[in-house]
Structures are given as structure tokens and as C-alpha cells.
Motif scaffolding. Structure first.
Motif, short mmCIF file in Angstrom:
data_model
loop_
_atom_site.label_atom_id
_atom_site.label_comp_id
_atom_site.label_asym_id
_atom_site.label_seq_id
_atom_site.Cartn_x
_atom_site.Cartn_y
_atom_site.Cartn_z
N UNK A 149 0.95 -1.34 0.11
CA UNK A 149 -0.04 -0.02 0.26
C UNK A 149 0.90 1.18 0.07
N UNK A 150 0.44 2.37 -0.66
CA UNK A 150 0.99 3.67 -0.75
C UNK A 150 1.31 4.15 0.64
N UNK A 151 2.56 4.68 1.06
CA UNK A 151 2.79 5.46 2.08
C UNK A 151 2.36 6.75 2.06
N UNK A 152 1.40 7.39 3.07
CA UNK A 152 0.91 8.50 2.66
C UNK A 152 2.21 9.70 2.61
N UNK A 153 1.96 10.55 1.80
CA UNK A 153 2.81 11.55 1.66
C UNK A 153 4.14 11.33 0.61
N UNK A 154 4.06 9.96 0.09
CA UNK A 154 5.16 9.73 -0.77
C UNK A 154 5.00 9.95 -2.22
#
Length: 154
Positions: A149-154
Motif C-alpha cells: 500500500x502507498x505510504x502517505x506523503x510519498x
């Protein structure tokens, strides 16, 4: 041991001191005399093992060889020792024998499961890891159960 050495004499090679005299030592069949300044001694020939006062042949099974010292045996590459025999190592699909040839490993992209190799399921945004039997997430993603899952702020 040649106890006469302290008295200024010793027995010749192949003899041992018994009181004030030297008695010829018995060398069993399949043995040789050891070089020793302390008296008499012998060792079994390669391929024979000492059992009490004699040398008995080592039974080397099929697909085996004598080890360097010659008093034991090992299985050839691709075989494993089970009791007193060498049994073939069963290499499953998507596997290979290790460098020593004594066990199998799964190919890259597969992991060991029971007696076989199963494919590593690589989710989107992931890649096969360094060891080859698991996966890791690409940069900017983190592992969450069986997904990246995407890391927030990446």
C-alpha cells in the motif's frame, strides 16, 4: 610403551619390551606397523577399521566413497545417508541440489513448502526479495498483509 628406554636401551621397530627382553609384536592382517621410538604400535590399512585387536573391512554401500582418512564413508553428491545406505535425494520441481549436493533448495521466486516448492505470489508494486523466497515492496509502498500500500506523503 617401551619402559626399557630409561635403562639405556630400547627394542627395535616391531618389537616391544617385556621385562628385560624384546618380543616381536603381532600385526594383524590389513594393518601396518607405526613408526614409533616408544615401542610397538600398528594401524589399520585404508578401508579397514580397528575392532579390538584386528582390522575389519568397512562396507561401503553403493553410491558412497571412503573419506580421506579411510575409516568411514560418505554418500556421493545427490545421495543422503540413511542408516547404512545412500538413498537418492528427491529434488522437487523448481528446485536444485545445493553446492555440497546434500540437500535441495528452491529456485529463485519459489519457497519451500513441505516436500516441494511453491511460487511466491508477488503483489502489485512489489518485487522478489534478495533471498528469492519472499517479496518486498517498492519504494513509497509498505507491506500490509499480502499487498503493498502507498505510504502517505510519498
Amino acid at each position: 610403551m617401551d619402559s626399557s628406554y630409561d635403562q639405556g636401551w630400547r627394542c627395535n621397530r616391531g618389537y616391544r619390551a617385556v621385562g628385560e627382553s624384546c618380543v616381536k609384536g603381532e600385526v594383524p592382517a590389513h594393518a601396518y606397523l607405526l613408526d614409533s621410538i616408544h615401542g610397538f604400535g600398528w594401524q589399520c590399512d585404508r578401508g579397514f577399521r580397528q575392532t579390538q585387536d584386528r582390522c575389519v573391512a568397512i562396507e561401503v554401500p553403493a553410491n558412497a566413497y571412503l573419506v580421506r582418512a579411510g575409516d568411514d564413508w560418505k554418500c556421493e553428491r545427490g545421495f543422503q545417508r540413511i542408516d547404512n545406505q545412500c538413498s537418492p535425494i528427491v529434488v522437487p520441481t523448481n528446485a536444485y541440489l545445493d553446492d555440497r549436493g546434500s540437500e535441495w533448495r528452491c529456485e529463485r521466486g519459489f519457497r519451500k513448502q513441505g516436500a516441494g516448492c511453491v511460487a511466491v505470489r508477488v503483489p502489485t508494486n512489489a518485487f522478489i526479495g534478495y533471498a528469492g523466497d519472499d517479496w518486498s515492496c517498492e519504494a513509497g509502498f509498505r507491506k500490509q498483509e499480502a499487498a503493498c500500500v502507498a505510504v502517505p506523503g510519498s
